[in-house]
Write a protein that holds these residues in place. Structure first.
Motif, PDB file in Angstrom:
ATOM      1  N   GLN A 101       0.818  -1.216   0.000  1.00  0.00           N
ATOM      2  CA  GLN A 101       0.000   0.000   0.000  1.00  0.00           C
ATOM      3  C   GLN A 101       0.853   1.269   0.000  1.00  0.00           C
ATOM      4  OE1 GLN A 101      -3.369   0.231  -0.293  1.00  0.00           O
ATOM      5  NE2 GLN A 101      -3.331  -1.982  -0.638  1.00  0.00           N
ATOM      6  N   ALA A 102       2.171   1.119  -0.046  1.00  0.00           N
ATOM      7  CA  ALA A 102       3.101   2.251  -0.139  1.00  0.00           C
ATOM      8  C   ALA A 102       2.896   3.283   0.973  1.00  0.00           C
ATOM      9  CB  ALA A 102       2.993   2.910  -1.509  1.00  0.00           C
ATOM     10  N   VAL A 103       2.699   2.807   2.199  1.00  0.00           N
ATOM     11  CA  VAL A 103       2.595   3.748   3.322  1.00  0.00           C
ATOM     12  C   VAL A 103       3.966   4.346   3.593  1.00  0.00           C
ATOM     13  CG1 VAL A 103       0.674   2.456   4.327  1.00  0.00           C
ATOM     14  CG2 VAL A 103       2.999   1.995   5.107  1.00  0.00           C
ATOM     15  N   ASP A 104       3.980   5.576   4.117  1.00  0.00           N
ATOM     16  CA  ASP A 104       5.262   6.199   4.423  1.00  0.00           C
ATOM     17  C   ASP A 104       5.462   6.395   5.924  1.00  0.00           C
ATOM     18  OD1 ASP A 104       3.571   8.304   4.987  1.00  0.00           O
ATOM     19  OD2 ASP A 104       4.440   9.690   3.529  1.00  0.00           O
ATOM     20  N   THR A 105       4.441   6.057   6.725  1.00  0.00           N
ATOM     21  CA  THR A 105       4.521   6.161   8.181  1.00  0.00           C
ATOM     22  C   THR A 105       3.748   4.992   8.777  1.00  0.00           C
ATOM     23  OG1 THR A 105       4.518   8.578   7.976  1.00  0.00           O
ATOM     24  CG2 THR A 105       4.100   7.670  10.166  1.00  0.00           C
ATOM     25  N   VAL A 106       4.334   4.352   9.797  1.00  0.00           N
ATOM     26  CA  VAL A 106       3.693   3.187  10.411  1.00  0.00           C
ATOM     27  C   VAL A 106       3.651   3.365  11.921  1.00  0.00           C
ATOM     28  CG1 VAL A 106       3.884   0.698  10.850  1.00  0.00           C
ATOM     29  CG2 VAL A 106       4.304   1.602   8.555  1.00  0.00           C
ATOM     30  N   VAL A 107       2.466   3.184  12.481  1.00  0.00           N
ATOM     31  CA  VAL A 107       2.256   3.263  13.923  1.00  0.00           C
ATOM     32  C   VAL A 107       2.481   1.884  14.532  1.00  0.00           C
ATOM     33  CG1 VAL A 107       0.590   3.742  15.750  1.00  0.00           C
ATOM     34  CG2 VAL A 107       0.575   5.113  13.647  1.00  0.00           C
ATOM     35  N   LEU A 108       3.332   1.830  15.543  1.00  0.00           N
ATOM     36  CA  LEU A 108       3.533   0.594  16.296  1.00  0.00           C
ATOM     37  C   LEU A 108       2.488   0.575  17.404  1.00  0.00           C
ATOM     38  CD1 LEU A 108       7.446   0.560  16.529  1.00  0.00           C
ATOM     39  CD2 LEU A 108       5.956  -0.411  14.756  1.00  0.00           C
ATOM     40  N   GLY A 109       1.378  -0.123  17.145  1.00  0.00           N
ATOM     41  CA  GLY A 109       0.222  -0.069  18.030  1.00  0.00           C
ATOM     42  C   GLY A 109       0.186  -1.135  19.095  1.00  0.00           C
ATOM     43  N   CYS A 110       1.325  -1.673  19.438  1.00  0.00           N
ATOM     44  CA  CYS A 110       1.451  -2.639  20.534  1.00  0.00           C
ATOM     45  C   CYS A 110       2.825  -2.412  21.153  1.00  0.00           C
ATOM     46  CB  CYS A 110       1.323  -4.065  20.018  1.00  0.00           C
ATOM     47  SG  CYS A 110       1.712  -5.358  21.246  1.00  0.00           S
ATOM     48  N   THR A 111       2.894  -2.408  22.477  1.00  0.00           N
ATOM     49  CA  THR A 111       4.167  -2.083  23.126  1.00  0.00           C
ATOM     50  C   THR A 111       5.209  -3.187  22.976  1.00  0.00           C
ATOM     51  OG1 THR A 111       3.285  -2.862  25.265  1.00  0.00           O
ATOM     52  CG2 THR A 111       3.128  -0.499  24.785  1.00  0.00           C
ATOM     53  N   HIS A 112       4.809  -4.352  22.505  1.00  0.00           N
ATOM     54  CA  HIS A 112       5.806  -5.376  22.183  1.00  0.00           C
ATOM     55  C   HIS A 112       6.604  -5.006  20.928  1.00  0.00           C
ATOM     56  CE1 HIS A 112       3.508  -7.927  24.956  1.00  0.00           C
ATOM     57  NE2 HIS A 112       4.511  -8.794  24.917  1.00  0.00           N
ATOM     58  N   TYR A 113       5.965  -4.290  20.002  1.00  0.00           N
ATOM     59  CA  TYR A 113       6.551  -4.100  18.678  1.00  0.00           C
ATOM     60  C   TYR A 113       7.816  -3.241  18.656  1.00  0.00           C
ATOM     61  CZ  TYR A 113       1.999  -6.000  17.245  1.00  0.00           C
ATOM     62  OH  TYR A 113       0.867  -6.776  17.105  1.00  0.00           O
ATOM     63  N   PRO A 114       7.991  -2.264  19.575  1.00  0.00           N
ATOM     64  CA  PRO A 114       9.271  -1.536  19.548  1.00  0.00           C
ATOM     65  C   PRO A 114      10.489  -2.437  19.734  1.00  0.00           C
ATOM     66  CG  PRO A 114       7.658  -0.264  20.761  1.00  0.00           C
ATOM     67  CD  PRO A 114       7.019  -1.594  20.463  1.00  0.00           C
ATOM     68  N   TRP A 115      10.312  -3.591  20.376  1.00  0.00           N
ATOM     69  CA  TRP A 115      11.457  -4.508  20.531  1.00  0.00           C
ATOM     70  C   TRP A 115      11.894  -5.104  19.206  1.00  0.00           C
ATOM     71  CZ3 TRP A 115      13.782  -3.254  24.542  1.00  0.00           C
ATOM     72  CH2 TRP A 115      13.149  -3.011  25.759  1.00  0.00           C
ATOM     73  N   VAL A 116      11.010  -5.085  18.204  1.00  0.00           N
ATOM     74  CA  VAL A 116      11.393  -5.581  16.867  1.00  0.00           C
ATOM     75  C   VAL A 116      11.363  -4.443  15.847  1.00  0.00           C
ATOM     76  CG1 VAL A 116      10.690  -7.956  17.313  1.00  0.00           C
ATOM     77  CG2 VAL A 116       9.008  -6.345  16.395  1.00  0.00           C
ATOM     78  N   ALA A 117      11.445  -3.205  16.322  1.00  0.00           N
ATOM     79  CA  ALA A 117      11.450  -2.054  15.411  1.00  0.00           C
ATOM     80  C   ALA A 117      12.562  -2.145  14.366  1.00  0.00           C
ATOM     81  CB  ALA A 117      11.551  -0.750  16.199  1.00  0.00           C
ATOM     82  N   PRO A 118      13.778  -2.588  14.713  1.00  0.00           N
ATOM     83  CA  PRO A 118      14.810  -2.709  13.667  1.00  0.00           C
ATOM     84  C   PRO A 118      14.412  -3.678  12.557  1.00  0.00           C
ATOM     85  CG  PRO A 118      15.820  -2.736  15.838  1.00  0.00           C
ATOM     86  CD  PRO A 118      14.346  -2.852  16.057  1.00  0.00           C
ATOM     87  N   LEU A 119      13.730  -4.780  12.929  1.00  0.00           N
ATOM     88  CA  LEU A 119      13.276  -5.726  11.904  1.00  0.00           C
ATOM     89  C   LEU A 119      12.169  -5.118  11.050  1.00  0.00           C
ATOM     90  CD1 LEU A 119      13.117  -9.093  13.915  1.00  0.00           C
ATOM     91  CD2 LEU A 119      15.016  -8.146  12.574  1.00  0.00           C
ATOM     92  N   ILE A 120      11.248  -4.393  11.682  1.00  0.00           N
ATOM     93  CA  ILE A 120      10.172  -3.741  10.939  1.00  0.00           C
ATOM     94  C   ILE A 120      10.749  -2.682  10.003  1.00  0.00           C
ATOM     95  CG2 ILE A 120       8.135  -2.262  11.170  1.00  0.00           C
ATOM     96  CD1 ILE A 120       7.557  -3.733  13.828  1.00  0.00           C
ATOM     97  N   GLN A 121      11.709  -1.907  10.513  1.00  0.00           N
ATOM     98  CA  GLN A 121      12.342  -0.882   9.679  1.00  0.00           C
ATOM     99  C   GLN A 121      13.061  -1.505   8.493  1.00  0.00           C
ATOM    100  OE1 GLN A 121      12.514   2.892  10.794  1.00  0.00           O
ATOM    101  NE2 GLN A 121      12.227   2.525   8.604  1.00  0.00           N
ATOM    102  N   GLU A 122      13.754  -2.595   8.745  1.00  0.00           N
ATOM    103  CA  GLU A 122      14.469  -3.291   7.672  1.00  0.00           C
ATOM    104  C   GLU A 122      13.500  -3.785   6.606  1.00  0.00           C
ATOM    105  OE1 GLU A 122      17.143  -7.374   7.114  1.00  0.00           O
ATOM    106  OE2 GLU A 122      16.861  -6.517   9.110  1.00  0.00           O
TER     107      GLU A 122
END
Length: 280
Positions: free
Chosen positions: A190-211
């Motif tokens: 969907q070519a989004v340019d901004t993503v909300v991490l809507g669960c506090t677990h997800y910042p722990w895998v932010a590098p993987l999501i960013q990659e």
């Protein structure tokens, strides 16, 4: 969205007494919030409750989440907390209104997916939200989404299993990587340019999501806004002052104490951890 707090007088500790703030989540995710809280607020006695034995809340019924949230709130209050941070988007969506009504002697700070800052940041008005199924189907999130309807295209991606996989204690495990790849695929499509991490677990895998999404996509984590709101609730001019030394954290878990101890010491080494079983 800036978290709201109950409209009651702030708790001011007596001379020489620390503020006591309780933080809870369905497991390890809330430590991503405590990481920011503890680096932002000084002079606080921290309590942390990881309800890992009942994780993830995002795949539980609303009745179960409310019951667990109420039990843990009562426990944290009994340990001295006068401010309770719901470091869990699902618990906030399902339980915070009821908790405020039941515990008027406490102040609450909750988590909500950061749609407002995401929309402000998005250059193409194309925003993604990664969250649990329970958060996305909650009336609270639906109201938040409708508030910004028309401002941008919002792509909501439920991520079943991701929080539970992170609970294993290894955010870079192959199973975690596979789930991140699966749930970021529709956001790339969907070519989004901004993503909300809507669960506090997800910042722990932010590098993987960013990659997976690429360096041009901006990730939104609302932990800093929660820390700022908690400071306002404390209403203490010394709360943001620097303080040397290793701050103590009394932590409790309904899961494996060794998993919490090891994960906390690895990712928040500046804190002095004392881990025990959660007795509720």
């Amino acid at each position: 969205m800036t978290p709201r707090t109950a409209s009651l007088a702030p708790f001011i500790p007596r001379d020489g007494e620390r503020h006591c703030v309780g933080v809870f989540d369905s497991g390890l995710g809330g430590l991503s919030v405590l990481r920011v809280l503890s680096s932002t607020l000084a002079g606080v006695r921290w309590l942390y409750a990881a309800d890992s034995g009942h994780a993830p809340y995002g795949e539980r019924s609303a009745t179960h989440v409310l019951d667990r949230s109420d039990r843990i709130t009562r426990f944290l209050r009994d340990q001295g907390a006068r401010v309770v941070v719901l470091a869990c988007n699902t618990a906030t969506a399902v339980a915070i209104d009821a908790l405020r009504a039941r515990h008027r002697d406490l102040s609450f700070v909750g988590m909500e997916p950061g749609l407002k800052p995401a929309l402000q940041h998005s250059a193409r008005a194309r925003v993604g939200v990664m969250a649990t199924e329970a958060t996305l189907r909650s009336p609270r999130f639906e109201a938040l989404l409708s508030r910004w309807k028309g401002e941008a295209e919002v792509v909501c991606v439920p991520c079943p299993g991701l929080a539970q996989a992170i609970e294993s204690g290894d955010p870079e495990a192959p199973a975690v990587r596979a789930l991140v790849a699966r749930y970021t695929a529709p956001l790339r499509a969907q070519a989004v340019d901004t993503v909300v991490l809507g669960c506090t677990h997800y910042p722990w895998v932010a590098p993987l999501i960013q990659e997976a999404l690429g360096p041009a996509v901006h990730l939104i984590d609302t932990a800093q806004a929660v820390a700022a709101q908690t400071a306002r609730v404390l209403s203490d001019p010394n709360a943001l002052a620097d303080e040397s030394g290793c701050l103590p954290v009394q932590a409790y878990t309904s899961g494996d104490t060794r998993t919490l101890q090891q994960f906390a010491q690895r990712h928040l080494p500046a804190l002095d951890w004392h881990v025990a079983r959660l007795p509720v």
